[in-house]
Design a protein around this motif. Structure first.
Motif, PDB file in Angstrom:
ATOM      1  N   UNK A 218       0.839  -1.200   0.000  1.00 26.84           N
ATOM      2  CA  UNK A 218       0.000   0.000   0.000  1.00 26.84           C
ATOM      3  C   UNK A 218       0.874   1.251   0.000  1.00 26.84           C
ATOM      4  N   UNK A 219       1.898   1.263   0.839  1.00 26.08           N
ATOM      5  CA  UNK A 219       2.747   2.431   0.989  1.00 26.08           C
ATOM      6  C   UNK A 219       3.470   2.766  -0.312  1.00 26.08           C
ATOM      7  N   UNK A 220       3.921   1.744  -1.034  1.00 26.59           N
ATOM      8  CA  UNK A 220       4.661   2.031  -2.264  1.00 26.59           C
ATOM      9  C   UNK A 220       3.785   2.043  -3.509  1.00 26.59           C
ATOM     10  N   UNK A 221       2.463   2.032  -3.307  1.00 33.75           N
ATOM     11  CA  UNK A 221       1.528   2.258  -4.399  1.00 33.75           C
ATOM     12  C   UNK A 221       1.227   1.067  -5.268  1.00 33.75           C
ATOM     13  N   UNK A 222       1.615  -0.131  -4.824  1.00 28.88           N
ATOM     14  CA  UNK A 222       1.308  -1.327  -5.606  1.00 28.88           C
ATOM     15  C   UNK A 222      -0.058  -1.905  -5.272  1.00 28.88           C
ATOM     16  N   UNK A 223      -0.645  -1.447  -4.184  1.00 25.34           N
ATOM     17  CA  UNK A 223      -2.029  -1.752  -3.845  1.00 25.34           C
ATOM     18  C   UNK A 223      -2.765  -0.439  -3.635  1.00 25.34           C
ATOM     19  N   UNK A 224      -3.927  -0.311  -4.249  1.00 24.44           N
ATOM     20  CA  UNK A 224      -4.815   0.801  -3.925  1.00 24.44           C
ATOM     21  C   UNK A 224      -5.453   0.519  -2.569  1.00 24.44           C
TER      22      UNK A 224
END
Length: 267
Positions: A218-224
């Protein structure tokens, strides 16, 4: 892409200890404590060198497109060689992204020595580009490649002084953490015949690691954010459906999911 979150538990290799220190007449318990005492004399710590640690449990959380599963490799009576071979067979089968907490600093080096001990065959794991060009710049062996993500290493920016324990990371995120068990208790639990307790503990460590991994994604933007919540809900649902006592304890300690997270920490 499959994701393979893993953790190992170890005890003193008393067979090796007997050979090193000529302790043929002592019990396993006595040999183990002699090994720890010798190590303390040599280095100031009872933490055994990697080749002297025998693997008694490997637990895995496997996430594929359609599946989430947590289990310990082999049955409780499986030999060390069998469970290690199963670990590497999984890599051969799935070519997964490996995820760990301090796996680069502990779990994988131990597995290297123990696999060497047993003559384990693991060609996919050791691939570095000679047979498969896609591994030349992204393999399991390079510390800075992504086929193995050591969360402790990455989150500390590869700085030893910035590392924290899995327990500390779990507490930071409101996760259950160790639930009364810890690595320094494994040897005594093994001597008491509590291998099931060790395997259950290893599985909950894997769960904590997987949930930290989801937050990192989540933090690195690979999960919304909605995808993150769906993944967390999947974990809860799988654990609840299995109904195993240690999973129920984990869920109870985890607490209820939040309704909405817009700002601040996610739990």
């Amino acid at each position: 892409m499959a994701v393979f979150v893993f953790d190992i538990e170890t005890i003193p290799d008393v067979e090796l200890g007997r050979r090193i220190y000529d302790l043929g007449d002592l019990s396993d318990k006595q040999v183990g404590y002699v090994m720890q005492a010798k190590r303390r004399e040599e280095s100031g710590t009872e933490f055994l060198s990697y080749e002297q640690q025998r693997v008694v449990a490997i637990s895995v959380a496997l996430r594929t497109r359609d599946t989430f599963k947590v289990w310990s490799l082999g049955d409780p009576n499986a030999s060390e060689a069998e469970i290690i071979q199963r670990f590497y067979d999984g890599i051969d089968k799935f070519t997964p992204d490996l995820v760990s907490w301090n796996g680069g600093g502990f779990d994988l080096p131990v597995l290297h020595y123990r696999a060497l001990r047993h003559g384990i065959v693991a060609p996919r794991y050791w691939e570095s580009g000679e047979e498969d060009q896609s591994f030349r710049f992204n393999n399991y062996l390079n510390r800075y490649h992504s086929r193995h993500l050591d969360l402790m290493d990455v989150l500390s920016s590869f700085q030893g002084r910035a590392r924290v324990s899995l327990q500390a990371a779990a507490m930071l995120l409101g996760l259950p953490g160790k639930l009364g068990m810890s690595g320094d208790k494994v040897w005594d639990a093994y001597l008491d015949g509590q291998l099931d307790v060790i395997r259950n503990y290893c599985e909950t460590d894997v769960l904590n690691t997987f949930l930290v991994y989801l937050r990192f994604e989540l933090m690195r933007g690979r999960l919304m954010r909605d995808e993150y919540h769906a993944e967390v809900a999947r974990v809860r649902d799988v654990l609840a459906a299995q109904g195993k006592p240690h999973f129920q304890e984990f869920l109870a300690a985890w607490g209820p999911p939040p309704d909405v997270i817009s700002q601040g920490p996610c739990t």
